[in-house]
Every structure is written in C-alpha cells, then in structure tokens.
Design a protein around this motif. Sequence first.
Motif, mmCIF file in Angstrom:
data_model
loop_
_atom_site.group_PDB
_atom_site.id
_atom_site.type_symbol
_atom_site.label_atom_id
_atom_site.label_comp_id
_atom_site.label_asym_id
_atom_site.label_seq_id
_atom_site.Cartn_x
_atom_site.Cartn_y
_atom_site.Cartn_z
ATOM 1 N N SER A 72 57.833 -0.871 64.147
ATOM 2 C CA SER A 72 57.700 -0.530 62.730
ATOM 3 C C SER A 72 58.040 -1.700 61.828
ATOM 4 O O SER A 72 57.691 -1.696 60.645
ATOM 5 N N PRO B 71 68.252 6.947 60.081
ATOM 6 C CA PRO B 71 67.239 7.158 61.123
ATOM 7 C C PRO B 71 67.825 7.841 62.354
ATOM 8 O O PRO B 71 68.984 7.610 62.709
ATOM 9 N N THR B 72 67.034 8.678 62.981
ATOM 10 C CA THR B 72 67.366 9.214 64.293
ATOM 11 C C THR B 72 66.785 8.250 65.314
ATOM 12 O O THR B 72 65.568 8.168 65.469
ATOM 13 N N VAL B 73 67.652 7.507 65.973
ATOM 14 C CA VAL B 73 67.200 6.406 66.818
ATOM 15 C C VAL B 73 67.787 6.552 68.210
ATOM 16 O O VAL B 73 68.485 7.520 68.519
ATOM 17 N N ARG C 83 69.081 12.968 58.070
ATOM 18 C CA ARG C 83 68.671 12.215 59.256
ATOM 19 C C ARG C 83 67.228 12.554 59.563
ATOM 20 O O ARG C 83 66.834 13.711 59.500
ATOM 21 N N SER D 281 63.631 11.231 62.077
ATOM 22 C CA SER D 281 62.999 10.351 63.067
ATOM 23 C C SER D 281 61.775 9.658 62.487
ATOM 24 O O SER D 281 61.224 8.754 63.101
ATOM 25 N N SER D 282 61.337 10.071 61.307
ATOM 26 C CA SER D 282 60.155 9.502 60.663
ATOM 27 C C SER D 282 60.559 8.351 59.761
ATOM 28 O O SER D 282 61.263 8.537 58.755
ATOM 29 N N TYR D 283 60.104 7.143 60.104
ATOM 30 C CA TYR D 283 60.381 5.986 59.258
ATOM 31 C C TYR D 283 59.676 6.136 57.914
ATOM 32 O O TYR D 283 60.180 5.687 56.888
ATOM 33 N N ILE E 79 61.912 8.225 55.647
ATOM 34 C CA ILE E 79 63.061 7.445 55.177
ATOM 35 C C ILE E 79 62.614 6.452 54.113
ATOM 36 O O ILE E 79 63.271 6.288 53.071
ATOM 37 N N SER F 30 70.487 3.569 52.903
ATOM 38 C CA SER F 30 70.339 3.764 54.336
ATOM 39 C C SER F 30 71.057 2.662 55.088
ATOM 40 O O SER F 30 71.232 1.553 54.580
ATOM 41 N N MET G 234 70.590 0.867 58.767
ATOM 42 C CA MET G 234 69.618 0.782 59.854
ATOM 43 C C MET G 234 69.416 -0.678 60.249
ATOM 44 O O MET G 234 69.855 -1.581 59.532
ATOM 45 N N MET H 288 63.585 -2.930 60.396
ATOM 46 C CA MET H 288 62.829 -1.683 60.472
ATOM 47 C C MET H 288 61.955 -1.516 59.230
ATOM 48 O O MET H 288 60.917 -0.872 59.254
#
Length: 335
Positions: free
Chosen positions: A113, A206-208, A232, A234-236, A239, A250, A252, A256
């Motif tokens: 990403s 982010p859920t990473v 939270r 998982s979709s960038y 976010i 954020s 991260m 990213m």
Amino acid sequence: MRNRRYLDQRLKLHHLRVAEAITNQRSLLKAASVLAVSQPALTKTLQEVEEILGQRLFDRLPRGMRPTEAGGVFVQTARRILAELRRLDDELERIADPAGGAVALGALPVAASGVLPGALSRLKRSHAGIRIQLQQGRTEELLPLLAAGDLDLIVGRLYEPALADGFQREPLWEEPISILAHSAHPIFGLDAVTLDALRRYDLVLPTVSQRVGQEIDFLLDLLGLEQASSLRASSYGFIREMLHATDLISVMPRLMMAGDLLRGTLRVVPLPVPAPPRPAGLILPRKRALPPAAQAFVEALRAHVREIGERGITAITGDDGRAGKSDRTREDGTP
C-alpha cells in the motif's frame, strides 16, 4: 543393483502439477478443483506417479493430505521444473516482444500500500509492456514461493530470519512507526507538540499483523495514548479517508501512506519519541538471476525510494550499504 526408474522418459508435466496442487491445497478435492479435473481422475494420476517413483508421496490424514519425505523431495523438484518452464515462457515472449516480459512480485502489506504503487507507476511509464503479477502476504508465506521460483523477488519489511535461509536481503529504506494527521490538523499549529496536546485527539488504527501490531502498541504505550476508544480497521482506504476528513490521528508504519505524504495531504507529527529501526527493501534469491523485467522493476523501485528520501519523508540506504537510521517520528525522518 537398483532398478532404473527412467523418470525422464516416464514422468509427464501433469504428474508434477498434480503433486504440487495436492501439496498446496492439502486436499484431493481442492486440488482437483484448482486443476479443473475430477477427483477420481486426480487420484488416478497420483497413483500413476507413485507407481513410477516406487514411493508413496502423501499420507492420507483425517483432515487432508501431508507429503511424505519422498513427496517433499518430489514436490520441491516439481516446483523448480514448473518455475523454469514459466521463466522459459517469459523469455520466449521477451524475445518475441523485447519491450514486454513479466515480473512476479511478492509484497508485504505495508509495502503493497505504500511504496509499491509509486514504483509500479514509474515502471509503467518507462516499460509499458511489462506485465505485473503481484502476490501480497506475510514473509513466511512468500519465502517458499520465492524459493520455488513462483516469485522473482519480495518487497517489504526485512525481518531478521531466526536461521540462515539462503536469501539475500538488501535494505533500501526505513518504515518507522509514526504519528500521522492531515496537513491542516490543529496540532501542526502549535509551537511545540506535547504529549498532553496529542492525547486530546482520538485515534484511528490499522488492524495489522502481529509483529507490526506489537510495534504500534509499544509506541502507544510509550506515549500513554488511550486505545480503548480508538477506531480500528483493516481497510487502509477507510483509515485514509478518516485522516483526511476528521481530526483523528493515527499511529502506523509511516510509508503505509507514502502517496499522501508525497502529495502533502498527510504529514508526520514531529514528536521526538524514540522508535526502533524498521529496515525494508528487497529479498532476493542468491542463486537465480533476476529476469530483465524484474531488473527494470528494481530500477524503478530504487528511483521511487530515492524520491521519497529526497523529499525528507523517510531515511534511505546510505552509500555504505546499511539502511539509514530513522529512530524518531520527526517529519523529516532524521534522528
């Protein structure tokens, strides 16, 4: 004197494909679906190859199929042969169309990403005919594909292997854990960013993967930022939209959001908090030369990373071959 098997005369490509598919899918039914054949036909082919080899290739377990020792050796060789045939196909296509070719890339999520879109855009401008085959995953998922020749190289975070694995790792840039906000965020209007000022804003996180998540949690704990009320995702893309549309902040891996940092719509909050180095770059096979299309991609990636470094967004590899340090969350990426 042992009996000759005459494998070069008796084995066929579909024998190799069947063994590879069963190993990958761990199931006769799933392997048959992948190969678009019936399960009885696949079972018959497996019996044929086991008879030719004089060895049982798989143990039938209650929950699937597991390669025997002989099966593991056979599948390893099958993968190399099939990968060489794919490379032959690419080379013949390159001869027919010198401007074309294909590169099979493995990418870790942050690189996929972050730096990859810019690098691939640059590649397409200079080599419009090159085809890109991209597979995203974790290091442990991608390394077997690189070893088998299904991937030409891997791009992303360079985690230190627990044991020597025979791959070449080349650091090109740093992926520090950072604090990001939109460029007009009120926090950038302060004379100095304090921890108290930072704690006034809610988080979108982010859920990473577990490893990246642990590094994010470490920085959050260091700053004393409250996670209980954070969003939270998982979709960038989600976010990114929340960062642009609200005053959420954020935490991260900085790159990213490399595209938005380059465009200036997001900025790094210049808080001088120590952050561990996170080198990223290339993972390459040691005994296999990169095809021309992959070499062209590496050149485009290097050029894109240089641009990121020149813009002060992160540290890049120094002339001494070591990744430059980036142990602060300052906006210019310097210590």
